[in-house]
Design an enzyme around this catalytic site. Sequence first.
Site, PDB file in Angstrom:
ATOM      1  N   ILE A   1       0.912  -1.026  -0.034  1.00  0.00           N
ATOM      2  CA  ILE A   1       0.129   0.271   0.155  1.00  0.00           C
ATOM      3  C   ILE A   1       0.717   1.137   0.083  1.00  0.00           C
ATOM      4  CG2 ILE A   1      -1.812   1.071   1.157  1.00  0.00           C
ATOM      5  CD1 ILE A   1      -2.442  -1.391   2.660  1.00  0.00           C
ATOM      6  N   SER A   2       0.732   2.226  -1.177  1.00  0.00           N
ATOM      7  CA  SER A   2       1.466   3.355  -1.019  1.00  0.00           C
ATOM      8  C   SER A   2       2.857   3.173  -1.220  1.00  0.00           C
ATOM      9  CB  SER A   2       1.223   4.184   0.174  1.00  0.00           C
ATOM     10  OG  SER A   2       1.626   5.529  -0.031  1.00  0.00           O
ATOM     11  N   SER A   3       3.545   3.481  -0.156  1.00  0.00           N
ATOM     12  CA  SER A   3       4.918   3.180   0.007  1.00  0.00           C
ATOM     13  C   SER A   3       5.270   1.764  -0.205  1.00  0.00           C
ATOM     14  CB  SER A   3       5.664   3.635   1.257  1.00  0.00           C
ATOM     15  OG  SER A   3       7.014   3.407   1.276  1.00  0.00           O
TER      16      SER A   3
ATOM     17  N   HIS B   1      -6.412   8.470  -1.730  1.00  0.00           N
ATOM     18  CA  HIS B   1      -5.361   7.691  -1.560  1.00  0.00           C
ATOM     19  C   HIS B   1      -5.557   6.616  -0.447  1.00  0.00           C
ATOM     20  CE1 HIS B   1      -1.011   6.869  -1.797  1.00  0.00           C
ATOM     21  NE2 HIS B   1      -0.915   7.107  -0.507  1.00  0.00           N
TER      22      HIS B   1
END
Length: 445
Positions: free
Chosen positions: A161-163, A301
């Site tokens: 997720i994300s990073s 996000h």
Amino acid sequence: MSNSKSRGRTSLDGLSLAGIVAAVLMLVAAVALSLVPQPAQAASLVRVTNFGTNPTGLNMYVYAPDRLAERPALLVMIHYCTGSASAVHNGGGRDYVTAADRNGYVIVYPEATRDGHCFDVSTQNALRRNGGSDSTGIMSMVSYARQRYNVDPERIVVSGISSGAMMTNVLAAQYPDVFSAGAAFAGVPAGCFATTDGSMWNSQCSGGTLLKTPQQWGDQARAMYPGYTGRYPRMQLWHGTADTTLAYPNFGEALDQWTNVHGVSRTPTTTDQPQPNWTRTRYGTGTPAVVEGISAQGTGHDVPTAGMVAHAITFLGLDRPPTTTTTTTTTTTTTTTTPPQGCSVKAVVNAWNTGLTETITITNTSSVPVNGWELQFTLPGGQTVTGGWSATYSPATGQVTARNVGYNAQIQPSAQVSIGFQATHTGNSAAADGFTLNGVRCAVS
């Protein structure tokens, strides 16, 4: 007086009898309780230390369900910036845990320990195979889990997720020979976050203004494992159209990258809507598709949202029920074939401080297949193997024998097999030497 004494004795005798009765009742209750089936100790998130080469000091956590498949799949689940292993285990990745309980696979959680708890997808070391940054430590975790849990090497997958999604794309590019599939929630193309000033943040990429052609993105992914010509992992990409942290254009750029890497058209072969606000596009032939993108209208996000992980589980192949486990021990005898004309080996070392990784490429230069192999070599003094991939290694020092795993036992004439290991060293970071394949001396290129 006599009556008083008599009454005293009766009182004392009554108290003694009451105590005995109480003790007996307690004993009966304890025995009865012991006969009631007690709930089994539930599986939990467990921290693992000393798992191998770990140049950036990541933490490793493992979730192994009570009912483990005989040859379990392995999911590497990677958290977001400011996140942690427990946060993703109990939060956005919880559906993965429920499915692990049902289907018997293992989950490994890398945990970043630097300020901000982001993963390094920016530095030069982070963006090359065995470069000595976060991805190197994560691959040590994979090696540990493979040996500890008898993992099926064909079912090692990654999600984030994300990073963690950015790292998912990086790992898929750097270690395509390890991972079979990936699912990235709100990430960017592999290499998009590269910086040259030591920063871990790339504003141009995060803002969605770093635009390249599919060929350029594909070349950037391929450059993370130079010379590799094998298959790449199937990739599933998720992004919200209202994402202002890692802007939505990164979704299209990532699709450009992975369709180019897989050599398929950027024009979707199918388009549908699994949910009213989702648009799913699939690329290439086959089921599942080699590349799949899901765009979530109006979503920011904060992903994954409800239902997303369930689709990712299916795409990653984690929805298979476990096979029946057995405690029967069997002995397998591998018949090896000695190549009559020889072999060649190329060894490449990436070293830092007191650690290194070494990638070894074996080429069968004979005219017949090698069916089952052992590669022997000698480590320089002071080097100790701490983990490896695509082979088993023993002992850890001196003359080491690397033995094939199930999926790479055969080497056809002129074909290659790539293996590797992590090691510590006390100053001598030179490559191993004295390579022999099934007793035949190999040329070193």
